[in-house]
Design an enzyme around this catalytic site. Structure first.
Site, PDB file in Angstrom:
ATOM      1  N   LYS A   1       0.826  -1.207   0.000  1.00  0.00           N
ATOM      2  CA  LYS A   1       0.000   0.000   0.000  1.00  0.00           C
ATOM      3  C   LYS A   1       0.862   1.260   0.000  1.00  0.00           C
ATOM      4  O   LYS A   1       2.037   1.243   0.363  1.00  0.00           O
ATOM      5  CB  LYS A   1      -0.979  -0.017   1.171  1.00  0.00           C
ATOM      6  CG  LYS A   1      -2.070  -1.066   0.960  1.00  0.00           C
ATOM      7  CD  LYS A   1      -3.301  -0.834   1.781  1.00  0.00           C
ATOM      8  CE  LYS A   1      -4.408  -1.805   1.336  1.00  0.00           C
ATOM      9  NZ  LYS A   1      -5.591  -1.728   2.201  1.00  0.00           N
TER      10      LYS A   1
ATOM     11  N   ARG B   1      -2.845 -10.291   5.450  1.00  0.00           N
ATOM     12  CA  ARG B   1      -3.284 -10.445   4.054  1.00  0.00           C
ATOM     13  C   ARG B   1      -2.203  -9.852   3.147  1.00  0.00           C
ATOM     14  O   ARG B   1      -1.966  -8.645   3.162  1.00  0.00           O
ATOM     15  CB  ARG B   1      -4.627  -9.723   3.880  1.00  0.00           C
ATOM     16  CG  ARG B   1      -5.285  -9.884   2.525  1.00  0.00           C
ATOM     17  CD  ARG B   1      -6.634  -9.171   2.488  1.00  0.00           C
ATOM     18  NE  ARG B   1      -7.260  -9.294   1.182  1.00  0.00           N
ATOM     19  CZ  ARG B   1      -7.045  -8.470   0.159  1.00  0.00           C
ATOM     20  NH1 ARG B   1      -6.212  -7.440   0.316  1.00  0.00           N
ATOM     21  NH2 ARG B   1      -7.645  -8.648  -0.997  1.00  0.00           N
TER      22      ARG B   1
END
Length: 294
Positions: free
Chosen positions: A229, A266
Site C-alpha cells: 500500500k 493479508r
C-alpha cells in the site's frame, strides 16, 4: 514483545487458535485494475496457478477477489464478477483444502462463491453494502471478515475526516459485531479489519497501526491488509504509487506481530513474510527461554 493470548476463529469446521504467529492470507486478484497486480492473474488458469503457488509458499488461507477496491475504482457488474471468481475458486478447491475467502460486497457473488467452496466472506462494507448479504452470511454459515471503510472505493480518499480514528473505527466494528451476533451470526466466526487505506489519510493509517492494542477488548482476530500500500512508499520516502517489492510490507507486519496487533496478515507474496516471521519468532522464543534459564 507483547505476547497476546490465543484468540480463536472458526472457519468452516476448523477452529484456529491464533497467538504470536498470524495466519497468512494470500491474495489472488482476478482483476485487470487492482492497484499493484491488476491484470497479472486475470485468466482463471493464471489465477489458479498463482493461488497454488501461494499455498506452496506457506499460505494458510487464500482471498480471491474479482472487483478492485483501489481508490477511485468503479463497481464491476455482478455477472462479470462471478465470471471472474467462480472458476478460480473451483479450480483451487479441486487441488487444495486450504480455506478460501471471497473478497466481495455483493450477496449473490458471496452466495455462489460459498456454494463453490469458499468458507469466508471478506466484505469491505462489513455487510452493509448489499441488503441481502446478511441473509447469505446466515444461510451459508460462512466466517466473516468485517472491514471499516469511510465512503466507497470511488470516493473514500476524497476528504476522510476523524476525531480519533482508532476509537471511531473500533466503535464502528464493535457495533457491527454486536448487531450481527444479535441476529444469529456466531461471534467466533467473525474477524475485523481496520481498513488501512480505505478512507484514511496517512496519519490515520499510522495511528491505527500503532494503537491496535487498544482493540484487545473486542476479542476478535484482527486482519491487516497493508501489502504494497501507498503508506509504505511514504514510510520509505519513495516516489510512485506502488511499492515494487514486498520488503516494506514485511517491516510493517513484523512491527504489528511484535506488539500482538495482527492475527491474519493479508499479503500478495507469502514467502518473504513467512521467512521473516519464522526467524523473528524463533529468536523471540530463544530469548524467552534464555531469560527463564537465568
Amino acid at each position: 514483545m507483547n505476547e497476546p493470548k490465543g484468540i480463536t476463529w472458526l472457519v468452516g469446521d476448523q477452529l484456529y487458535t491464533i497467538g504470536q504467529r498470524p495466519l497468512l492470507m494470500g491474495i489472488v486478484n482476478v482483476t485487470p485494475d487492482s492497484f499493484s497486480d491488476g491484470g497479472h492473474f486475470f485468466s482463471a488458469a493464471s489465477a489458479i496457478e498463482h493461488g497454488l503457488n501461494l499455498v506452496a509458499q506457506g499460505a494458510d488461507l487464500l482471498d480471491i477477489g474479482g472487483e478492485s477496491t483501489r481508490p477511485g475504482a468503479n463497481p464491476v457488474a455482478e455477472a462479470e464478477e462471478l465470471r471472474r471468481v467462480l472458476p478460480v475458486i473451483e479450480g483451487i478447491r479441486a487441488k487444495t483444502n486450504i480455506p478460501v475467502s471471497i473478497d466481495t460486497s455483493k450477496a449473490k457473488v458471496a452466495q455462489e462463491a460459498c456454494a463453490a467452496g469458499a468458507k469466508i466472506i471478506n466484505d469491505v462494507t462489513a455487510l452493509t453494502g448489499d441488503p441481502e448479504m446478511l441473509n447469505v452470511a446466515l444461510w451459508t454459515q460462512a466466517s466473516l471478515i468485517l472491514m471499516h471503510m469511510q465512503g466507497s472505493p470511488a470516493t473514500m480518499q476524497d476528504n476522510p475526516q476523524y476525531g480519533d480514528v482508532v476509537i471511531e473505527v473500533r466503535d464502528y466494528l464493535q457495533e457491527r459485531l454486536a448487531i450481527l451476533e444479535k441476529v444469529g451470526i456466531a461471534r467466533d466466526r467473525m474477524a475485523i479489519d481496520p481498513g488501512i487505506g480505505f478512507g484514511k489519510r496517512h496519519q490515520h493509517n499510522l495511528e491505527l497501526l500503532t494503537r491496535l492494542h487498544e482493540w484487545r477488548g473486542l476479542d476478535r482476530p484482527i486482519c491487516l491488509g497493508v501489502s504494497r500500500k501507498r503508506l509504505i512508499n511514504r514510510l520509505l520516502g519513495l516516489p510512485g504509487k506502488v511499492e515494487q517489492g514486498d520488503h516494506g510490507t514485511v517491516g510493517v507486519l513484523l512491527q504489528a506481530i511484535a506488539h500482538g496487533n495482527v492475527h491474519i496478515a493479508r499479503v500478495h507474496q507469502v514467502e518473504p513474510l513467512r521467512a521473516a516471521m519464522q526467524t523473528f519468532l524463533a529468536l523471540e522464543a530463544w530469548q524467552g527461554e534464555a531469560s527463564s534459564a537465568v
